[in-house]
Design an enzyme around this catalytic site. Sequence first.
Site, PDB file in Angstrom:
ATOM      1  CG  ASP A   1       2.190  -8.784   5.842  1.00 18.46           C
ATOM      2  OD1 ASP A   1       1.303  -9.521   5.401  1.00 18.46           O
ATOM      3  OD2 ASP A   1       2.677  -7.835   5.208  1.00 18.46           O
TER       4      ASP A   1
ATOM      5  CD  GLU B   1       1.675 -12.969   3.816  1.00 17.89           C
ATOM      6  OE1 GLU B   1       2.468 -12.071   4.118  1.00 17.89           O
ATOM      7  OE2 GLU B   1       0.764 -12.819   3.004  1.00 17.89           O
TER       8      GLU B   1
END
Lengths: 579, 401
Positions: free
Chosen positions: A201, A243
């Site tokens: 993330d 990401e």
Amino acid sequence: MDDPRWYERAVFYELLPRGFYDSNADGIGDFQGLREKLDYVEWLGVDCVWLLPFYPSPLHDGGYDISDFLTVAPELGNTADLVAVIEEAHRRGIRIISDLVMNHTSDQHPWFVESRSSRDNPKADWFMWSDDDHGFGDVRVIFSDVEPSNWTFDQRRQQYYWHRFFHHQPDLNYDNPEVVDAMLGVVRFWLDLGIDGFRLDAVPYLYKAEGTSCENLPATHQLLRRIRAEIDASYPNRILLAEVNQWPDAVIEYFGDGDECHMCFNFPLMPRMFMAVRREQRFPITEILAQTPDLPDGCQWGIFLRNHDELTLEMVTDEERDYMYSEYARDPRMRKNLGIRRRLASLVDNDRRVAELLHGLLLSLPGSPVLYYGDELLMGDNIYLGDRDGVRTPMQWTPDRNAGFSRADFAQLYLPPLMDPVHGYQAVNVEAEQRDPSSFLHWLRRMLAVRHQYPQFATGSLEVLPADNPSVLAYVRRVKAMPGSAGGSPGSAGGSPGPAGGSPGPVGGSPGSDRGPTSVMCVSNLSRFAQPAELSLGRWEGCSPIELLGRVPFPRVTSAPYSVTLAPYGIYWLELVER
Amino acid sequence: MPPTPGALEELVVPYLERQPWFLADMARFDRSLRGASRLADLEIVFDGRPGLASVVVTVGDRPFHVLVGWREPAHAPAVLGSRQGAVLGVCDDGAGEVLCYDALADEELATGLLAVASAGHESARRVRLVQSLVSHASLVYDERLFMKSYRVLEPAPRPEIELLLKLDEVGFEHLLGAVARWERSGWDLALVREFIPGAVEGRALALTSLRDLLGRGADEQRLRSDEVGGAGGDLSSEMRRLGEITGSLHLALAEAFGVRRLPTDDAPVAVAIRVHGDYHLRRVLRTDAGWVVAGFGDDPLIGRSGVDAERREPRFASPLEDLADLSYSLRQVAAEAVDARPPATWDQARRLAKSWERRNRGSLLGGYLGVEGIGDLVAEDRSAAATSLETLVADRSARTT
């Protein structure tokens, strides 16, 4: 399961453990529940499950605010339950990757609690503290809806701390080698338990430097290379999926020379698929494909239509964003930060044809498709729930109480299931769609099976075909010619429909055949009206295209432009064999 | 040995007189001007079988270009297939009879022509004939290059070519660049340019937008014209980008050909530049990398005696004239889209088309005025420019109705 390049051909399924299935009637989905539902995941034809954060968390950001990296949130079970899920999934040839947030912790993480307690404790430098809030003045505020600044003042320590996202998510200080060691320890911990990789993330923000945007800094790449080297050395077949919500030329850096991440999400492509359909013309897609660089060997895009976040519009121009808002988020409640918080079904006004068209693109454009749980049912959303909870409601299994998700009292559920007359669980659920052979669920399952038969979809090159009609998007996915191989055909490689698609052997090649390399041509009508198009297929002159789903032979390609007519939102997948 | 010049001339003249494009061209003029035909230029391009010659014949003072190919009569049918209309006739090349025909119908010769037209710099594997107009025929090579083979010739440089070369000189990139030019005996015979596969005419995009807008029909909720989407907002960002490209085209034209000041009393800036002059939605192409200016028009009247002097005088005018041409073509294409709908819906469709046109004209102008330096050419005041533009578009409408 020994296949170091499995992710290049895999279909991913993103799910919220909390929202999938509740085995102990406490109103919250859990790992035991997930294990019971692996039959369904396998039946659908998914190769890899991506688990949204399952760590202990105060849940101010959907679990991305982690208060302990090394265990499972108690309401989801314990670490042994997760290991049981992994083992059961592996038995079925399904892999499991987990979300990992490296950039920050929750403000309730013991590391931060200690760090904020004084200016001279052992973890005093684990986060980024400053006497004023002037540092990194060039950095944008991502959650501009709710956070006025990236600095927040801490009363206890009488200093400001830096946070790239919410104020309750302090950024870790990677300039401190102890932090790096601690996070590497977290990575090893989960890999040792059998996790097949991580969805990383918020990667671009790990390292900060004054005078920069604090994004994509060289030191961040260096850390990723270090993690990758460790995986290559000690954890074969595991992957890193990053990401990186940036333009393609910045994202490409996260693949390194094939020595950083195995996969990155292709963020700019996603809103453009919607825009192309809404505008009924292909340029939003072809434009971004033309700007998307080739990947180093062994790297793959992750592509998606929807996920647990809003439909992010950071990667489009202001004008395009206005357009997307006006078309897809007429109610301001549908908007969130720089995006639209809706599920696929709601975005397409529950039009099954558009959902099929978009999934047709998702499964055939370059990259490994990532499905979001419930979208295979055309589940809807609830825009009246706060933050992004509207797209995180319980999976709808049956028309029974609580959508068959939980036997708890309704009031106990972590979020209410959808109950509106269009998308509610009484109408939209797994049981009903499994029973209905013409449901969207069955359609998608068939398409996944076809995709698994053709390695072209996974690793083929992409060539956009010129078409005279701007509403028609046509492209060819072609396997690179392998020296000494005669060509590809379904079944000869890429395995049978089903999970983990077969052997990693060379694509193409049906021994003894005199056929050339096989390509797959995908033709899509982005318009809600029927459309004709003329395609130039010079290279395939003399070949008879064959439709992939029904094996229907199409007229032979001649030197003249190839005429096709398409139904509204129609898609064709055709096999082309070079002579 | 190739066929003799006399033999070729004898075949080419009757062939010309059978060609629709020749007849169309001749029909524009008084028959008495036609006068005698004569062979004005001959180049044997490929000597042998198959062979190829470039032949220029003047009829009166008007030069026509024909590419003549020949093969052994036995081989020709397989090559020409159904294109029997391309046959000129039979003559002798010294080694026996050969069948002569329009070389553009012969893929092998047409492919070889690229190397000739580009002086050996380019070659291709495949060719397709895409267009056959009065002034020229267009061929596409390997989906990479296209060649205009001119039929009605005029002294070099042809205005189209001059414009392309000058724009290239001043670094204007948003066009299909010239790759090679085939010039001989003072005439431009052919022009080779880049070809962008997948490019779409502006007109097709405009029609797509209109189809979407007018097709919403029953969905009243979406028809509020103040909404972005309600008035064809899907095209407006494209029109903004096209406005930007048009602005930079004008700055490039001004740099290449200079700026003339117009006599005026009131307007703060009134300059004339060499304008495109025939700027409409068919002249611009949307490619994956944005808009490009595809062409500059190639009127077959040019080169004709009498109109010659006027035509060769480059057209200087207010830059707004080009924007007005483009805006007028927005109006035309909108009217066309309305006409294609059922008559019962015309009232509503016209209302929508009108706001579509207004919105997209505004975006075009907005993009145009946003180009750095454009203030040297037009008044930057947006509302003044919008009013002038509207007047010019109204003039065009009035002229045609």
